[in-house]
Design an enzyme around this catalytic site. Structure first.
Site, PDB file in Angstrom:
ATOM      1  N   LYS A   1       0.834  -1.191   0.000  1.00  0.00           N
ATOM      2  CA  LYS A   1       0.000   0.000   0.000  1.00  0.00           C
ATOM      3  C   LYS A   1       0.876   1.251   0.000  1.00  0.00           C
ATOM      4  O   LYS A   1       1.903   1.302   0.663  1.00  0.00           O
ATOM      5  CB  LYS A   1      -0.904   0.015   1.231  1.00  0.00           C
ATOM      6  CG  LYS A   1      -2.136  -0.874   1.104  1.00  0.00           C
ATOM      7  CD  LYS A   1      -3.116  -0.622   2.225  1.00  0.00           C
ATOM      8  CE  LYS A   1      -4.420  -1.378   1.984  1.00  0.00           C
ATOM      9  NZ  LYS A   1      -5.421  -1.106   3.038  1.00  0.00           N
TER      10      LYS A   1
ATOM     11  N   GLU B   1     -18.615  -8.021  10.125  1.00  0.00           N
ATOM     12  CA  GLU B   1     -19.544  -7.353  11.033  1.00  0.00           C
ATOM     13  C   GLU B   1     -20.523  -8.321  11.686  1.00  0.00           C
ATOM     14  O   GLU B   1     -20.882  -8.156  12.861  1.00  0.00           O
ATOM     15  CB  GLU B   1     -20.323  -6.272  10.273  1.00  0.00           C
ATOM     16  CG  GLU B   1     -19.490  -5.078   9.843  1.00  0.00           C
ATOM     17  CD  GLU B   1     -18.747  -5.301   8.535  1.00  0.00           C
ATOM     18  OE1 GLU B   1     -17.992  -4.413   8.128  1.00  0.00           O
ATOM     19  OE2 GLU B   1     -18.938  -6.379   7.929  1.00  0.00           O
TER      20      GLU B   1
ATOM     21  N   ARG C   1     -25.148  -4.857   7.554  1.00  0.00           N
ATOM     22  CA  ARG C   1     -24.815  -6.245   7.254  1.00  0.00           C
ATOM     23  C   ARG C   1     -25.136  -7.186   8.411  1.00  0.00           C
ATOM     24  O   ARG C   1     -25.146  -8.393   8.236  1.00  0.00           O
ATOM     25  CB  ARG C   1     -23.324  -6.357   6.931  1.00  0.00           C
ATOM     26  CG  ARG C   1     -22.926  -5.621   5.685  1.00  0.00           C
ATOM     27  CD  ARG C   1     -21.506  -5.896   5.295  1.00  0.00           C
ATOM     28  NE  ARG C   1     -21.372  -5.782   3.855  1.00  0.00           N
ATOM     29  CZ  ARG C   1     -20.324  -6.221   3.168  1.00  0.00           C
ATOM     30  NH1 ARG C   1     -19.321  -6.790   3.794  1.00  0.00           N
ATOM     31  NH2 ARG C   1     -20.280  -6.086   1.860  1.00  0.00           N
TER      32      ARG C   1
END
Length: 580
Positions: A239, A323, A351
Site C-alpha cells: 500500500k 460485522e 450487514r
C-alpha cells in the site's frame, strides 16, 4: 490514496492483457479503482473525484461501461463476478470475468461463501487476490513457484484433462481411482503449498507474484486467461507504493483529506468530533470497569478505538471485515459476563441486522453498539450514508436506541447504557461535537428527552434527533433573530419513548417541526407526528428527514440541502408551517 498507489502496476497489467469491457473486471470495495478510472476515459474528470456531481470514489455503473457493479462495501466482488460469468454463459456471451479482491476483504464471510460456490460450479472465473498486508502466509521456495507456473500452462491443463477423462472411463474402478488420484494430487500440493485452501475449494492457484512487476503479472495473466477452470492469482503488493509517507502510514492515507505533498502532513482542526469524544469515553470506561471490552471490524482508527487498543490490548478485538461475527461475538462476551462495546459505522451495521435481532435483542444481551457515521456522510456517496439505522433498529424488541447531540450527552448515553441489562444502540454523526448547551448535561430519564432551548411565548417547537441538532439550532437562531420565538426539544431516546412525557412537552405549541437525520419512511418523526395528530388535532406539524432515494456524494451541507435539511431550509419550513 494508499490502496490506489498499491495497485498501479496490477491495474495496468489487467487492462493490457484483458479487453475491458468485453472482459469484465469487478473491483471489490472500490477503494483501489482510481487507476482503473484513469485508464478508462475518466482522466479529464478526475479533479471532480468525490465531489458533488463529480466522479464517485467507487466504481459506478452509470459512470462507465467499464464499471460492472456499484461498490462501496467489501467482500462482494467474487459473488458478483460469479453471477455475471454464469449469466453470460447461459446466454452464450463471450468474455472473461475477473474479480479483484484484497486480503482484508477476504475475511468477510460472503467472500468465502462465493469461493465455495465458484469451486462447485467450476467455471473459468479469475480471482485476483491482492495481498497487501501479508495476512495470507507467503509460499516460499523455487519448487512452489515452479509448480505454480507449471499448472498454468496449456500443456499441463490438456494433459490433466485427458488423464482425468481416461481414468473416469475405466470400468468398475474408474470413480474410486479418480478419488484416490485427487487425494494424491492434493497431498503432493500440500507438501509444497502452505496455502491450499483455494486448491481444496476447487481452484487452480498461482503465486505469490510480485504485484509491482508489470511484466511478471502480464505473463501470468496471459496464461491464466486461457484456462477453462476457476483460478486464484495471488499478488503481493505494498500500500502507498512510491510515496513514502503513504508507505509508512497506509492507514492514515486510506481516506485522507487535504495534505501537504512534500511530507504528508494533514491539516489539524480544533473542533472535537463525536468519534474523538467516543475514543475518550472508551478509555475512561476501560480504566474504570475491567469488564468493558471493545470490538471493531477492521476500523480501529475510524471508530476511535486506537487508544483503547493500546491501553487494554487484551480486551480489544479487531475481527476483520466481519460485522456479523463481531455482533454475535459480542453476544458471547456478554453471556460470559463482560460488557462488550461494538463500534461499527452505521452503513456497515446494515450487514448485521439479523445478528442484532437473533443473537443480541432476542436474548436481551447487554451489548452496547456504537454506530458512528449516522446520518449524512460526506464524500463517499450512496453506499456510505448512515440514514437507515433508525428505521432498521427501532422496530426490534428489547433494543434501546439513543441519539446524543453533544459530547456531554454522548458520555451520559454511554454511562447510562453500561448500567442497563439490555442491548443499547448509540448512534452519532461524522461531524463536530457541540459542547455549549448546559441542558445536554441533564441526567438521563429513560424514554425522555430534554428541552435544550426554551423561549418565552414560543408557539413553534423543533423536535430533533441528536445528529441533526447543529442545523436545527442554526435554523432556530435565525428565526429568533427574526423575532419568531421557538424552542428545541432533543429526543435523546428514539426507543423506548415515554409517550405521556412527550405529549406533555408538545401540548402548548401551535406548530411542531420534526427533524431527523434518517429516512422519513419508518423513521421516528412520522411516528411522533401520528401521536401528536391523534392527541392534539389542532397542532400543525411536519416531518423533515431524508427522502426515499439514494444520496450521492457531496459535502455534509450539500447533502442536507438536497434533502431539505439545511438550516435555512428548516427555518423556511418552520415559518410556513407556523403561518399556515
Amino acid at each position: 490514496m494508499a490502496s490506489n498507489l498499491g495497485v498501479v502496476e496490477l491495474t495496468i497489467a489487467l487492462h493490457r492483457v484483458f479487453d475491458s469491457p468485453k472482459d469484465a473486471i469487478v473491483w471489490d470495495v472500490g477503494h483501489q479503482c482510481y487507476v482503473h478510472k484513469l485508464l478508462t476515459g475518466r482522466y479529464n474528470q478526475f479533479d471532480t473525484l468525490r465531489q458533488q456531481g463529480g466522479l464517485s470514489g467507487f466504481t459506478k455503473i452509470k459512470e462507465s461501461p467499464h464499471d460492472f457493479f456499484d461498490s462501496g462495501h467489501s467482500s462482494t466482488s467474487i459473488s458478483a463476478a460469479l453471477g455475471l460469468l454464469t449469466g453470460r454463459d447461459l446466454q452464450n456471451i463471450d468474455g472473461k470475468v475477473i474479480a479483484v479482491i484484497g486480503d482484508g476483504a477476504l475475511t468477510g464471510g460472503m467472500a468465502l461463501e462465493a469461493l465455495s460456490h465458484a469451486g462447485q460450479l467450476a467455471k473459468n472465473l479469475i480471482v485476483v487476490l491482492n495481498d497487501n498486508q501479508m495476512s495470507i502466509s507467503e509460499n516460499t521456495g523455487s519448487i512452489s513457484k515452479y509448480l505454480s507456473r507449471l499448472t498454468m500452462t496449456p500443456q499441463y491443463q490438456t494433459f490433466r484433462y485427458k488423464v482425468d477423462r481416461f481414468v473416469e472411463r475405466i470400468p468398475f474402478i474408474g470413480k474410486p481411482l479418480t478419488h484416490i488420484i485427487f487425494r494424491l494430487k492434493r497431498g503432493i500440493k500440500g507438501i509444497f503449498f502452505k496455502n491450499n485452501l483455494f486448491v481444496d475449494l476447487g481452484f487452480e492457484y498461482v503465486g505469490p507474484l510480485n504485484g509491482h512487476s508489470r511484466s511478471e503479472l502480464e505473463k501470468v495473466f496471459n496464461r491464466v486467461k486461457k484456462l477453462s477452470r476457476p483460478v486464484v492469482v495471488h499478488v503481493v503488493s505494498q500500500k502507498g507504493r512510491g510515496y513514502s509517507p503513504a508507505e509508512n502510514d497506509p492507514t492514515k492515507f486510506h481516506g485522507i483529506g487535504p495534505f501537504c505533498t512534500s511530507d504528508g502532513a494533514v491539516e489539524k482542526f480544533d473542533t472535537k468530533s463525536f468519534t474523538e469524544s467516543f475514543a475518550d469515553i472508551m478509555v475512561k470506561a476501560g480504566a474504570e470497569n475491567p469488564k468493558v471490552a471493545a470490538i471493531t471490524a477492521a476500523m480501529v482508527k475510524g471508530t476511535g478505538l486506537t487508544a483503547f487498543s493500546h491501553r487494554f490490548p487484551e480486551r480489544y478485538f479487531d475481527v476483520g471485515i466481519a460485522e456479523q461475527h463481531a455482533v454475535t461475538f459480542a453476544g458471547g462476551l456478554a453471556r460470559a459476563g463482560m460488557r462488550p462495546v461494538v463500534a461499527i459505522y452505521s452503513t456497515f451495521m446494515q450487514r448485521a441486522v439479523d445478528q442484532v435481532i437473533h443473537d443480541i435483542a432476542l436474548q436481551n444481551m447487554p451489548v452496547i453498539m456504537a454506530l458512528d457515521r449516522g446520518g449524512a456522510v460526506p464524500d463517499d456517496g450512496e453506499t456510505h450514508q448512515g440514514i437507515y439505522d433508525i428505521s432498521l433498529f427501532r422496530p426490534i424488541p428489547n433494543l434501546v436506541l439513543l441519539a446524543p447531540a453533544s459530547a456531554a450527552e454522548l458520555e451520559l448515553s454511554f454511562d447510562w447504557a453500561l448500567k442497563q441489562q439490555k442491548p443499547v444502540v448509540i448512534r452519532y454523526p461524522k461531524s463536530s461535537c457541540p459542547t455549549e448547551q448546559d441542558s445536554f448535561a441533564l441526567p438521563f430519564v429513560e424514554g425522555c428527552g430534554v428541552m435544550v432551548k426554551s423561549s418565552e411565548n414560543a408557539k413553534l417547537l423543533f423536535v430533533c434527533t441528536g445528529g441533526i441538532f447543529p442545523e436545527v439550532n442554526e435554523a432556530s437562531n435565525f428565526l429568533t433573530r427574526q423575532e419568531i420565538p421557538n424552542d428545541i426539544y432533543d429526543l435523546r431516546f428514539l426507543k423506548p419513548l415515554n409517550k405521556e412525557f412527550f405529549l406533555n412537552v408538545v401540548a402548548d405549541y401551535d406548530a411542531v417541526v420534526f427533524v431527523e437525520d434518517g429516512v422519513r419512511i419508518g423513521g421516528i418523526g412520522s411516528y411522533l407526528q401520528s401521536l401528536v395528530h391523534i392527541q392534539f388535532p389542532a397542532i400543525r406539524s411536519t416531518v423533515c428527514g431524508f427522502p426515499d432515494e439514494f444520496l450521492a456524494q457531496g459535502k455534509r451541507l450539500q447533502i442536507l440541502e438536497r434533502s431539505g435539511l439545511a438550516p435555512m431550509q428548516l427555518a423556511e419550513t418552520a415559518k410556513k408551517l407556523l403561518n399556515s
